[in-house]
Design a protein around this motif. Sequence first.
Motif, PDB file in Angstrom:
ATOM      1  N   SER A  19     -39.287 -46.538  17.463  1.00  0.00           N
ATOM      2  CA  SER A  19     -38.729 -44.920  15.983  1.00  0.00           C
ATOM      3  C   SER A  19     -38.748 -43.517  15.766  1.00  0.00           C
ATOM      4  CB  SER A  19     -40.294 -45.354  14.615  1.00  0.00           C
ATOM      5  OG  SER A  19     -39.783 -45.210  13.599  1.00  0.00           O
ATOM      6  N   ASP A  20     -39.784 -43.056  17.004  1.00  0.00           N
ATOM      7  CA  ASP A  20     -40.183 -41.788  17.094  1.00  0.00           C
ATOM      8  C   ASP A  20     -39.095 -41.590  17.562  1.00  0.00           C
ATOM      9  OD1 ASP A  20     -42.673 -41.194  15.882  1.00  0.00           O
ATOM     10  OD2 ASP A  20     -44.020 -41.100  17.158  1.00  0.00           O
ATOM     11  N   LEU A  21     -38.153 -42.109  18.809  1.00  0.00           N
ATOM     12  CA  LEU A  21     -37.578 -41.464  19.860  1.00  0.00           C
ATOM     13  C   LEU A  21     -36.117 -41.753  18.805  1.00  0.00           C
ATOM     14  CD1 LEU A  21     -36.366 -41.215  21.868  1.00  0.00           C
ATOM     15  CD2 LEU A  21     -36.642 -43.268  22.737  1.00  0.00           C
ATOM     16  N   GLU A  22     -35.605 -43.135  17.871  1.00  0.00           N
ATOM     17  CA  GLU A  22     -34.427 -42.231  17.485  1.00  0.00           C
ATOM     18  C   GLU A  22     -34.468 -42.214  16.224  1.00  0.00           C
ATOM     19  OE1 GLU A  22     -34.706 -46.983  15.611  1.00  0.00           O
ATOM     20  OE2 GLU A  22     -34.575 -47.744  17.283  1.00  0.00           O
ATOM     21  N   ILE A  23     -35.342 -40.978  15.422  1.00  0.00           N
ATOM     22  CA  ILE A  23     -35.498 -39.959  14.789  1.00  0.00           C
ATOM     23  C   ILE A  23     -35.572 -38.839  15.848  1.00  0.00           C
ATOM     24  CG2 ILE A  23     -37.310 -38.671  13.933  1.00  0.00           C
ATOM     25  CD1 ILE A  23     -39.026 -40.839  12.617  1.00  0.00           C
ATOM     26  N   PHE A  24     -36.081 -38.813  16.757  1.00  0.00           N
ATOM     27  CA  PHE A  24     -35.806 -37.657  17.907  1.00  0.00           C
ATOM     28  C   PHE A  24     -34.355 -37.639  17.839  1.00  0.00           C
ATOM     29  CE2 PHE A  24     -35.130 -35.504  22.109  1.00  0.00           C
ATOM     30  CZ  PHE A  24     -35.638 -34.450  21.612  1.00  0.00           C
ATOM     31  N   GLN A  25     -33.556 -38.846  18.414  1.00  0.00           N
ATOM     32  CA  GLN A  25     -32.611 -38.971  18.976  1.00  0.00           C
ATOM     33  C   GLN A  25     -31.494 -38.207  17.439  1.00  0.00           C
ATOM     34  OE1 GLN A  25     -31.752 -43.000  20.070  1.00  0.00           O
ATOM     35  NE2 GLN A  25     -32.859 -42.167  22.681  1.00  0.00           N
ATOM     36  N   SER A  26     -31.927 -39.006  16.203  1.00  0.00           N
ATOM     37  CA  SER A  26     -31.071 -38.523  15.009  1.00  0.00           C
ATOM     38  C   SER A  26     -31.166 -37.493  14.745  1.00  0.00           C
ATOM     39  CB  SER A  26     -31.248 -39.231  14.255  1.00  0.00           C
ATOM     40  OG  SER A  26     -30.709 -39.055  12.621  1.00  0.00           O
ATOM     41  N   LEU A  27     -32.100 -36.641  15.035  1.00  0.00           N
ATOM     42  CA  LEU A  27     -32.323 -35.116  14.756  1.00  0.00           C
ATOM     43  C   LEU A  27     -30.978 -34.627  15.653  1.00  0.00           C
ATOM     44  CD1 LEU A  27     -36.645 -35.008  14.197  1.00  0.00           C
ATOM     45  CD2 LEU A  27     -34.083 -34.700  12.246  1.00  0.00           C
ATOM     46  N   VAL A  28     -31.614 -34.708  16.950  1.00  0.00           N
ATOM     47  CA  VAL A  28     -30.812 -33.903  18.600  1.00  0.00           C
ATOM     48  C   VAL A  28     -29.792 -33.680  17.990  1.00  0.00           C
ATOM     49  CG1 VAL A  28     -30.234 -34.307  20.900  1.00  0.00           C
ATOM     50  CG2 VAL A  28     -32.531 -34.008  20.138  1.00  0.00           C
ATOM     51  N   LEU A  29     -28.847 -34.988  17.124  1.00  0.00           N
ATOM     52  CA  LEU A  29     -27.336 -35.580  17.418  1.00  0.00           C
ATOM     53  C   LEU A  29     -26.997 -34.776  15.983  1.00  0.00           C
ATOM     54  CD1 LEU A  29     -27.081 -39.183  17.859  1.00  0.00           C
ATOM     55  CD2 LEU A  29     -25.968 -37.374  18.988  1.00  0.00           C
ATOM     56  N   ASP A  30     -27.848 -35.138  15.105  1.00  0.00           N
ATOM     57  CA  ASP A  30     -27.729 -33.724  14.127  1.00  0.00           C
ATOM     58  C   ASP A  30     -27.339 -32.451  14.252  1.00  0.00           C
ATOM     59  OD1 ASP A  30     -27.321 -36.043  11.877  1.00  0.00           O
ATOM     60  OD2 ASP A  30     -29.499 -35.647  11.179  1.00  0.00           O
ATOM     61  N   ARG A  31     -28.159 -31.919  14.254  1.00  0.00           N
ATOM     62  CA  ARG A  31     -28.216 -30.404  14.871  1.00  0.00           C
ATOM     63  C   ARG A  31     -26.926 -30.647  16.090  1.00  0.00           C
ATOM     64  NH1 ARG A  31     -31.842 -26.062  15.534  1.00  0.00           N
ATOM     65  NH2 ARG A  31     -32.604 -27.305  13.629  1.00  0.00           N
ATOM     66  N   LEU A  32     -26.669 -31.300  16.699  1.00  0.00           N
ATOM     67  CA  LEU A  32     -25.183 -31.433  18.462  1.00  0.00           C
ATOM     68  C   LEU A  32     -24.005 -30.701  16.623  1.00  0.00           C
ATOM     69  CD1 LEU A  32     -24.257 -30.544  20.907  1.00  0.00           C
ATOM     70  CD2 LEU A  32     -24.644 -33.785  20.693  1.00  0.00           C
ATOM     71  N   ASN A  33     -24.203 -31.874  16.082  1.00  0.00           N
ATOM     72  CA  ASN A  33     -22.661 -32.181  15.178  1.00  0.00           C
ATOM     73  C   ASN A  33     -22.336 -30.524  14.270  1.00  0.00           C
ATOM     74  OD1 ASN A  33     -22.070 -34.559  15.608  1.00  0.00           O
ATOM     75  ND2 ASN A  33     -23.150 -35.547  14.077  1.00  0.00           N
ATOM     76  N   THR A  34     -24.091 -30.281  13.921  1.00  0.00           N
ATOM     77  CA  THR A  34     -23.559 -29.433  13.218  1.00  0.00           C
ATOM     78  C   THR A  34     -23.652 -27.117  13.602  1.00  0.00           C
ATOM     79  OG1 THR A  34     -25.531 -29.358  11.188  1.00  0.00           O
ATOM     80  CG2 THR A  34     -24.952 -27.342  11.771  1.00  0.00           C
ATOM     81  N   LEU A  35     -23.706 -27.552  15.440  1.00  0.00           N
ATOM     82  CA  LEU A  35     -23.122 -26.525  15.914  1.00  0.00           C
ATOM     83  C   LEU A  35     -22.156 -26.376  16.719  1.00  0.00           C
ATOM     84  CD1 LEU A  35     -26.454 -26.633  18.691  1.00  0.00           C
ATOM     85  CD2 LEU A  35     -25.605 -24.752  17.250  1.00  0.00           C
ATOM     86  N   GLU A  36     -21.501 -27.826  16.578  1.00  0.00           N
ATOM     87  CA  GLU A  36     -19.795 -28.288  17.457  1.00  0.00           C
ATOM     88  C   GLU A  36     -19.263 -27.908  15.673  1.00  0.00           C
ATOM     89  OE1 GLU A  36     -19.916 -31.945  17.863  1.00  0.00           O
ATOM     90  OE2 GLU A  36     -20.244 -32.218  19.645  1.00  0.00           O
ATOM     91  N   GLY A  37     -19.405 -28.140  14.167  1.00  0.00           N
ATOM     92  CA  GLY A  37     -19.192 -27.542  13.449  1.00  0.00           C
ATOM     93  C   GLY A  37     -19.113 -25.820  13.286  1.00  0.00           C
TER      94      GLY A  37
END
Length: 221
Positions: A19-37
């Motif tokens: 569960s923690d890994l999925e949360i971490f992956q989700s946070l990383v993807l969100d941050r990556l999407n923000t940076l790409e934007g």
Amino acid sequence: MGGAYIILLACCASCYAASDLEIFQSLVLDRLNTLEGRVAEQNGLITSQQSVIEALLKTVFSKDEELKDIIHRPSRFVLESGDGPVAFTAAIQPRVQDHVGANATVKFETVITNLGGGYNNTTGVFTAPLPGLYMFSCSLLDHFDGKHGSAKLHAEIVQNDKILGRVFAHADDTNRDQGANTVFVQVNQGDRIFIRSVDNNDLALGGEMYSTFSGYLLMQL
């Protein structure tokens, strides 16, 4: 019982870890999407600024060409032109130019200024090297002493065959007399401007730099 409890704890730990890994992956993807934007936004801004800069450069170069066109426009002050200036002044240096006949061109033999090379001191004629608005002036001294000719100076400023202005002076036995005139006239290239005596068949014309003939191209047309 004890073994089963250990297995249960291991399974729970494994679930929490997943569960923690999925949360971490989700946070990383969100941050990556923000940076790409943000990168996409910056790229758009850069493109927009480049367009503005290109437009400004085109405007600057266009203005530069307009300034060049203004500078080299045919109608302008000659001091701003690569063709000018055109100006001359000539004078009679000897004390007297004697026995000048009627309808004779007065010859101002001493050249003071001749920018543009239009004045000929041998003929006394200025030939316009450029078309434009010119100023011409003439000052003549009437001389009389009974030896070099008679008095009553009557002369005229002539453009080709056209009279632009006249000069009059009348000396006597004890005094010389001075006459002058200034004209502004449009001149074509090749026009001839000169000073001509009128009706005195034996004129004595005073010199010593009192008698002068000048011209200046004010504006090329």
